[in-house]
Enzyme design. Structure first.
Site, short mmCIF file in Angstrom:
data_model
loop_
_atom_site.label_atom_id
_atom_site.label_comp_id
_atom_site.label_asym_id
_atom_site.label_seq_id
_atom_site.Cartn_x
_atom_site.Cartn_y
_atom_site.Cartn_z
N LYS A 264 0.86 -1.19 0.00
CA LYS A 264 0.00 0.00 0.00
C LYS A 264 0.89 1.23 0.00
O LYS A 264 1.79 1.35 0.85
CB LYS A 264 -0.87 -0.05 1.25
O1 G3P Z 1 -9.20 2.13 4.90
C1 G3P Z 1 -8.83 3.37 5.39
C2 G3P Z 1 -9.35 3.52 6.75
O2 G3P Z 1 -8.57 2.79 7.65
C3 G3P Z 1 -9.52 4.90 7.20
O3 G3P Z 1 -10.69 4.91 7.89
O4 G3P Z 1 -12.31 5.71 9.51
O5 G3P Z 1 -9.88 6.30 9.76
O6 G3P Z 1 -11.26 7.32 7.96
P1 G3P Z 1 -11.05 6.14 8.83
#
Ligand code: G3P
Length: 218
Positions: free
Chosen positions: A83
């Site tokens: 990634k």
């Molecule tokens: O897949 C990306 C994710 O981990 C981010 O999620 O909820 O931190 O915006 P969030």
């Protein structure tokens, strides 16, 4: 639609993998930090627990550093996907890694043009962050729709749209309606996808009537 779980918690991953419905895993530096164990150990455990792609994110921000870190992460298992962030160095690394046949997930995508560049760089997955766009007062689903429309214009693009920063059942439903190939979902949200109060109520009524029938299938 493929379902990935967005976590580095090995217990959650093993539990969800046991359903046979889990297609892969995504991690990021924040999730590895929460796991509290060395990244190589965590990624090895996750890769052994699931058959599908497991995204392991580089922490370097320059091309050489990303390539060096990818060289450490890639040999951990056959199902490691590297990634990289959606920056020019990340795109350069994406191109170099994909040319070597290594799967790449380009993350932190917030615009359709970024997604177009990631596809051109040979990304296996592009990760638009729905929830974080919603947090800004915009609609993250517009981005999923835009990327789908653009990718569908070009037969040469095989990059899969991986809806990320997913926070709710509605996010999963709407991303699926718009044709996202994958949703990566936190474990608690993933578990909720199967739940409905009317399912519970209906099952309780059926079981009560079954009890009254005095029958047994076995
Ligand atoms: O897949 C990306 C994710 O981990 C981010 O999620 O909820 O931190 O915006 P969030």
């Amino acid at each position: 639609m493929k379902f990935f779980v967005d976590t580095a918690d090995i217990d959650d991953i093993r539990d969800l993998a046991s359903t046979g419905l889990l297609d892969g895993v995504t991690t990021n530096p924040s999730l590895i930090m929460k796991a509290g164990r060395p990244i190589k150990e965590v990624i090895a455990d996750i890769c052994a627990a699931v058959d599908g792609p497991v995204s392991a994110e580089v922490a370097a921000t320059d091309f050489d550093g990303m390539m060096a870190e990818a060289a450490v992460l890639t040999p951990i298992a056959d199902n490691v996907t590297i990634k990289v962030p959606l920056t020019w160095d990340g795109l350069k690394a994406c191109r170099a890694l994909s040319q070597k046949g290594i799967g790449v997930n380009v993350t932190l995508c917030f615009s359709a043009t970024q997604a177009l560049l990631a596809a051109k760089a040979g990304a296996t997955f592009i990760s638009p962050f729905i929830g974080r766009i919603d947090d800004m007062g915009y609609d993250g689903m517009d981005l999923i729709g835009d990327i789908r429309a653009i990718y569908d214009n070009y037969d040469s693009i095989s990059t899969e749209i991986l809806a990320a920063s997913v926070r709710s059942n509605n996010h999963v439903r709407d991303a699926a309606k718009l044709g996202a190939d994958v949703a990566t979902v936190p474990p608690d949200v993933l578990r909720k996808l199967a739940n409905h109060p009317l399912t519970d109520k209906g099952l309780a009524a059926f079981l009560a009537d079954w009890e009254k029938s005095g029958q047994s299938i076995m």
